[in-house]
Write a protein that holds these residues in place. Structure first.
Motif, mmCIF file in Angstrom:
data_model
loop_
_atom_site.group_PDB
_atom_site.id
_atom_site.type_symbol
_atom_site.label_atom_id
_atom_site.label_comp_id
_atom_site.label_asym_id
_atom_site.label_seq_id
_atom_site.Cartn_x
_atom_site.Cartn_y
_atom_site.Cartn_z
ATOM 1 N N GLU A 1 0.612 -1.215 0.060
ATOM 2 C CA GLU A 1 -0.120 -0.067 -0.186
ATOM 3 C C GLU A 1 0.903 1.469 0.001
ATOM 4 O OE1 GLU A 1 -3.058 0.060 -0.374
ATOM 5 O OE2 GLU A 1 -3.373 -1.913 -0.713
ATOM 6 N N SER B 1 -3.765 1.003 -6.126
ATOM 7 C CA SER B 1 -4.934 2.117 -5.770
ATOM 8 C C SER B 1 -4.155 3.235 -6.680
ATOM 9 C CB SER B 1 -5.134 2.342 -4.553
ATOM 10 O OG SER B 1 -5.566 1.243 -3.726
ATOM 11 N N ILE C 1 -4.615 2.934 -10.274
ATOM 12 C CA ILE C 1 -5.816 3.093 -10.660
ATOM 13 C C ILE C 1 -6.351 4.762 -10.821
ATOM 14 C CG2 ILE C 1 -8.308 2.675 -10.073
ATOM 15 C CD1 ILE C 1 -7.030 -0.072 -9.210
ATOM 16 N N TYR D 1 -7.840 8.822 -17.990
ATOM 17 C CA TYR D 1 -9.079 8.928 -18.565
ATOM 18 C C TYR D 1 -9.937 10.120 -18.577
ATOM 19 C CZ TYR D 1 -14.055 7.260 -18.656
ATOM 20 O OH TYR D 1 -15.441 7.234 -18.819
ATOM 21 N N ILE E 1 -10.881 12.318 -21.914
ATOM 22 C CA ILE E 1 -12.274 12.852 -22.012
ATOM 23 C C ILE E 1 -12.336 14.305 -22.250
ATOM 24 C CG2 ILE E 1 -14.773 12.873 -20.949
ATOM 25 C CD1 ILE E 1 -14.198 10.070 -21.821
ATOM 26 N N LEU F 1 -13.471 16.285 -25.459
ATOM 27 C CA LEU F 1 -14.698 17.406 -25.534
ATOM 28 C C LEU F 1 -14.228 18.836 -26.221
ATOM 29 C CD1 LEU F 1 -16.206 16.665 -21.994
ATOM 30 C CD2 LEU F 1 -17.561 16.164 -24.119
ATOM 31 N N GLN G 1 -14.412 19.185 -29.877
ATOM 32 C CA GLN G 1 -15.866 19.431 -30.446
ATOM 33 C C GLN G 1 -15.931 20.966 -30.447
ATOM 34 O OE1 GLN G 1 -17.782 16.766 -30.998
ATOM 35 N NE2 GLN G 1 -16.095 15.548 -30.019
ATOM 36 N N LEU H 1 -10.078 0.085 0.793
ATOM 37 C CA LEU H 1 -8.702 -0.335 0.122
ATOM 38 C C LEU H 1 -8.904 -0.626 -1.322
ATOM 39 C CD1 LEU H 1 -6.174 -1.936 2.448
ATOM 40 C CD2 LEU H 1 -6.313 0.561 1.647
ATOM 41 N N TRP I 1 -11.604 0.473 -3.399
ATOM 42 C CA TRP I 1 -12.717 1.544 -3.868
ATOM 43 C C TRP I 1 -12.676 1.216 -4.990
ATOM 44 C CZ3 TRP I 1 -10.547 4.683 -7.329
ATOM 45 C CH2 TRP I 1 -9.109 4.700 -7.319
ATOM 46 N N TYR I 2 -12.012 0.968 -5.863
ATOM 47 C CA TYR I 2 -12.365 0.720 -7.323
ATOM 48 C C TYR I 2 -13.074 -0.251 -7.893
ATOM 49 C CZ TYR I 2 -8.108 -2.134 -6.204
ATOM 50 O OH TYR I 2 -7.444 -2.921 -5.714
ATOM 51 N N ARG I 3 -13.160 -1.426 -6.955
ATOM 52 C CA ARG I 3 -14.319 -2.265 -7.247
ATOM 53 C C ARG I 3 -15.791 -2.146 -6.886
ATOM 54 N NH1 ARG I 3 -10.671 -7.381 -4.853
ATOM 55 N NH2 ARG I 3 -9.096 -7.131 -6.732
ATOM 56 N N MET J 1 -18.368 3.500 -8.198
ATOM 57 C CA MET J 1 -17.053 4.123 -9.067
ATOM 58 C C MET J 1 -17.318 3.726 -10.472
ATOM 59 S SD MET J 1 -14.076 5.207 -8.896
ATOM 60 C CE MET J 1 -12.865 5.391 -9.834
ATOM 61 N N LEU K 1 -17.388 6.419 -13.497
ATOM 62 C CA LEU K 1 -16.392 6.489 -14.647
ATOM 63 C C LEU K 1 -17.189 6.458 -15.989
ATOM 64 C CD1 LEU K 1 -13.762 4.078 -13.827
ATOM 65 C CD2 LEU K 1 -13.321 6.283 -13.995
ATOM 66 N N ALA K 2 -18.351 5.932 -16.017
ATOM 67 C CA ALA K 2 -19.081 5.889 -17.232
ATOM 68 C C ALA K 2 -19.691 7.112 -17.552
ATOM 69 C CB ALA K 2 -20.069 4.843 -16.920
ATOM 70 N N PRO L 1 -18.491 10.441 -17.382
ATOM 71 C CA PRO L 1 -17.812 11.378 -18.734
ATOM 72 C C PRO L 1 -17.979 10.791 -19.919
ATOM 73 C CG PRO L 1 -16.505 11.056 -16.405
ATOM 74 C CD PRO L 1 -17.590 10.157 -16.350
ATOM 75 N N LEU L 2 -17.875 9.214 -20.206
ATOM 76 C CA LEU L 2 -17.971 8.982 -21.405
ATOM 77 C C LEU L 2 -19.302 8.999 -21.961
ATOM 78 C CD1 LEU L 2 -16.388 7.010 -23.264
ATOM 79 C CD2 LEU L 2 -17.513 4.813 -22.222
ATOM 80 N N LEU M 1 -21.253 11.781 -21.355
ATOM 81 C CA LEU M 1 -21.059 13.005 -21.413
ATOM 82 C C LEU M 1 -20.520 13.399 -22.934
ATOM 83 C CD1 LEU M 1 -21.580 16.063 -20.658
ATOM 84 C CD2 LEU M 1 -19.589 16.070 -19.687
ATOM 85 N N LEU M 2 -19.586 12.706 -23.240
ATOM 86 C CA LEU M 2 -18.650 12.669 -24.338
ATOM 87 C C LEU M 2 -19.684 12.226 -25.482
ATOM 88 C CD1 LEU M 2 -15.834 13.384 -25.826
ATOM 89 C CD2 LEU M 2 -15.445 10.959 -25.483
ATOM 90 N N VAL N 1 -22.015 14.736 -26.156
ATOM 91 C CA VAL N 1 -21.815 16.136 -26.698
ATOM 92 C C VAL N 1 -21.370 15.863 -28.320
ATOM 93 C CG1 VAL N 1 -19.840 17.697 -26.707
ATOM 94 C CG2 VAL N 1 -21.097 17.153 -24.551
ATOM 95 N N THR N 2 -20.775 14.885 -28.391
ATOM 96 C CA THR N 2 -20.409 14.615 -29.933
ATOM 97 C C THR N 2 -21.617 14.263 -30.807
ATOM 98 O OG1 THR N 2 -18.716 13.316 -28.812
ATOM 99 C CG2 THR N 2 -18.813 12.878 -31.218
#
Lengths: 242, 585
Positions: A84, A122, A125, A132, A136, A140, A143, B435, B437-439, B443, B447-448, B450-451, B453-454, B457-458
């Protein structure tokens, strides 16, 4: 009203638990300072038994185990803390010290290995997520009427971050298939084959860290230590990584 | 008449239902066979059910259970049901044999069963008393007492008496040590000869394999060689209703699997001694040679030198780990790696080392120790030292190397005298799920977003661009909205009883809708232009255009109540425009 009350109760309970953990942590430190290492170990173990997984607890309990002359458990918890906090100099120094005290040889990681271990899973990630989001954002921006060429060039930065983060994540994920083990028994001798009575290959000191290469369902693990591979029975080792 | 027929039928069924008494019988068919033939043993439970019997072993016969069948028959108005258990009896020697007695339990009680079988010599070979005289196998080893990990050769010879036909396929089923072997044995037919043994000619197939053990101890080899013997089918019939070994297409011959007798070979494998084992022992067991090549021999400090180590010979090459090059402050050592080699009796390792300074004059000697299975002791082969000429590196590079501390110095610096003190309590207590948290599903959803939104907008931008480049499409999109606006104005005018404004708004609704819809200039909207594209709503459109135009030019209706007419017209306009909206142009 009911919802508010239940929320207040939950908040109060969590505060109480946190307070109790804080108390135990402080008591453990007092015991440690007083040289009552076994007691400190017990108090830290209590915190861990409650499901707490802060690397600081692992580090401190490792210190207590070390002082209590239980090298394998000290190494086990130092390594757990290192997963960690891979850049923490205290963790690295103490793990190094414990391995030296055990007479164990440390693996010398290559540059890429060192680079990929510079962040924890972590953190990789988080880096990938940041990459990521940045990607994005740039897409954007594409555009809008801006300098498209510049934006496309800038997209390479988040792509690079995502790629590197993927490698970092994969490195830590390797621990699922090639986990780390610590030798917990003396006279651990790696054999040439996964059979009792097989030719002895090399000895591994108690407290040494070994990496699993493969596993035999009959209770044998092929381990790598000091560049050599040999088979150990699982009773000699304790698995660290998940 | 009808009653008497029914009575006769009932009588028939009643008689058919009369079953014979329960019984159990054992039979063998045929009772006389030759050595290479087989017989079928049947245990029949008549009007009873019963499990397969455990037939006791008979020396000289191999009895295998083949399965169960059942049958029902009506003979002379008596119904008989049978459960038949079938066994295949294969002889391995001639003689008279009694199978059983064996006790069978059925609903009528217990019954002792037995059967007699006579096995005579085969027609083709009047001398053979047993199958083992017709065909057998022998196994031998090229080493009496090999060491652990030392490969040793096994030779398996299959002897088949001249005249016995086989299909040439061998399979080795079992009879090998279950534990301690390094992998499964791979047999290969290397030779086929004819040999005279005690005045009889045998065809001899020689199979070889290489064995290697992981442990010391006694290993017993008694392979069960199975082969298929081809037997002419004259005067024989196939007994195996589920026998997989059918004859040829015309049924003139059949194939019979036979497991050959084999001698028992015991190999005592010795352990590699622990005493006297040199530090440089890297697992080699056998007889080996060791050769080292170093190159290039003239380098600058900081440049790599490759050490190629070749181990060749007979032994456990694949288990040997690379010989260790002595660690030194003068060199930076990289891990050795195995290099592919064309020679199967050779293993090659390559290791890179980098001289740190120009004071290096040679690569230290490299030792390879192995256990010599011939002399049964450890042997060490040393190669080197290998002289090398190291020039000083350019200044910049030299400085870099100089600042890199050696491993030992680094250790001294880091270690100090004790471990670093405890860490303070964390600000937040985290459990395992924190620990990871990403699972958490939240989350993934975040994460989905913004995609998403993209994508939105596109899509929006693409639509906007499309409308900007296509005026007709843009106007088409505007048409309903423009019409709706005018309809609202008309409604307002109707409420105010302002007839001229009402009809003006109605006309504007028509003109704007069809103007946008058909991409026409404001003055080009006419009934003809509209009807050319909306012929389906011709009647409504004609009426609508006509009335609206008349009212605009002050021609009043015959109706007294103009408000009703306005309402009706507005309704008609809305309905017509909705209908036109559905028409594709």
């Amino acid at each position: 009203m009911k919802l508010f009350l239940s929320m207040c109760t939950a908040l109060a309970l969590s505060s109480l638990t946190a307070f109790a953990q804080q108390e135990q942590f402080s008591s453990a430190q007092i015991a440690y300072d007083a040289g009552r290492y076994a007691e400190a170990v017990l108090l830290y173990e209590k915190i861990l038994d409650q499901g707490i997984a802060n690397p600081e607890v692992h580090y401190n309990i490792a210190n207590a185990y070390f002082k209590d002359s239980d090298l394998p458990k000290a190494v086990w918890h130092y390594q757990k803390a290192w997963y960690e906090m891979p850049r923490d100099p205290d963790v690295k120094a103490n793990l190094h010290f414990a391995l030296n005290a055990a007479g164990a040889i440390e693996a010398k990681p290559a540059f890429t290995e060192r680079l990929l271990c510079s962040l924890s899973k972590s953190e990789w990630i988080i880096a990938a997520t940041a990459g990521y989001l940045l990607l994005i954002l740039l897409l954007l921006l594409l555009q809008v009427k801006t300098s498209r060429r510049l934006v496309v060039k800038l997209c390479l930065v988040p792509l690079g971050i995502i790629l590197l983060s993927t490698f970092g994540w994969l490195r830590w994920n390797q621990l699922q298939t090639h986990p780390d083990w610590v030798v917990v028994k003396t006279e651990a001798t790696a054999l040439f084959g996964p059979v009792k009575g097989s030719t002895a290959h090399f000895k591994i000191p108690i407290g040494a860290l070994v990496r699993q290469r493969s596993i035999d369902p009959k209770g044998w693990v092929e381990v790598e230590y000091d560049g050599k591979q040999g088979w150990l029975e699982t009773e000699y080792i304790s698995r660290i990584s998940p | 008449m009808r009653n008497s027929s029914l009575l006769i039928l009932c009588s028939i069924f009643a008689l058919a239902g009369t079953a014979r008494a329960a019984d159990v019988q054992m039979s063998i068919e045929p009772q006389l066979i030759s050595l290479l033939d087989r017989a079928v043993l049947k245990v029949e439970f008549i009007n009873a059910s019963g499990k397969a019997l455990d037939i006791p072993q008979v020396d000289g016969l191999n009895i295998q259970y083949r399965g169960q069948s059942s049958e029902t028959s009506i003979v002379n108005m008596k119904r008989t049901s049978k459960v038949v258990h079938t066994y295949l009896v294969t002889p391995s020697k001639v003689g008279d044999f009694t199978i059983g007695p064996v006790t069978a339990q059925y609903k009528g009680g217990d019954k002792e069963l037995s059967a007699q079988l006579r096995v005579i010599k085969p027609r083709d070979d009047k001398e053979a008393q047993a199958i083992s005289e017709l065909m057998y196998s022998q196994i031998s080893s090229d080493r009496e007492a090999p060491h652990v990990q030392e490969p040793f050769g096994l030779t398996l010879k299959v002897f088949i008496r001249d005249g016995v036909q086989i299909d040439g396929n061998f399979s080795i089923r079992g009879g090998m040590p279950e534990n301690g072997m390094d992998g499964e044995l791979q047999w290969e037919i290397v030779n086929r000869t004819r040999q005279e043994i005690n005045g009889t000619i045998f065809g001899v197939y020689t199979l070889v394999s290489t064995a290697k053990t992981l442990t010391a101890g006694t290993f017993t080899f008694q392979p069960q060689v199975q082969m298929n013997v081809i037997i002419p089918r004259q005067n024989r019939r196939s007994y195996g209703f589920d026998d997989p070994f059918f004859g040829d297409f015309f049924g003139r011959q059949e194939t019979r699997p036979i497991v050959l007798d084999c001698n028992r070979l015991e190999v005592n494998v010795r352990a590699v001694p622990v005493t006297g084992r040199p530090d440089s022992f890297t697992g080699g067991i056998g007889i080996f040679g060791f050769n080292v090549e170093v190159g290039p021999k003239e380098v600058k400090a900081g440049e790599p030198i490759t050490v190629k180590m070749r181990i060749s010979g007979k032994g456990n090459l694949s288990q040997i780990t690379p010989p260790q090059i002595e660690e030194s402050h003068d060199f930076k050592l990289y891990d050795a790696r195995t290099v592919a080699t064309d020679n199967p009796n050779e293993i090659c390792f390559e290791q890179v080392l980098i001289p740190k300074s120009d004071s290096v004059t040679n690569v230290p000697p490299i030792k390879f120790s192995y256990f010599n299975t011939k002399t049964t002791d450890f042997r060490t082969i040393s190669q080197g030292p290998f002289p090398v000429q190291v020039e000083a590196a350019p200044q910049q590079a030299a400085q870099v190397i100089a600042t890199v501390p050696s491993t030992i110095q680094q250790e001294t610096k880091i270690l100090g005298r004790d471990i670093v003190y405890l860490k303070p309590a964390p600000d937040h207590w985290k459990n395992e799920s924190d620990l990871n948290w990403y699972r958490k599903p939240l989350m993934r959803i975040l994460l989905a977003l913004p995609l998403l939104l993209l994508i939105l907008v596109t899509g929006g931008t693409a639509r906007k661009n499309k409308l900007a480049n296509n005026v007709a499409l843009a106007r088409r999109q505007k048409a309903p909205k423009a019409a709706r606006k005018q309809v609202q104005l008309a409604e307002q005018s109707m409420r105010k009883q302002d007839e001229s404004a009402f009809y003006e708004a109605l006309w504007n609704a028509l003109a704007e809708y069809f103007g946008h819809r058909l991409n026409l200039a404001p003055g080009e909207v006419s009934l003809q232009a509209v009807l050319s594209s909306f012929s389906d709503a011709e009647e409504d459109l004609r009426a609508l255009f006509s009335v609206v135009e008349q009212r605009r030019y002050g021609i009043q209706s015959e109706q007294e109540n103009s408000k009703d007419e306005m309402k009706s017209l507005l309704h008609k306009l809305t309905a017509t425009l909705k209908a036109c909206e559905r028409i594709k142009v």
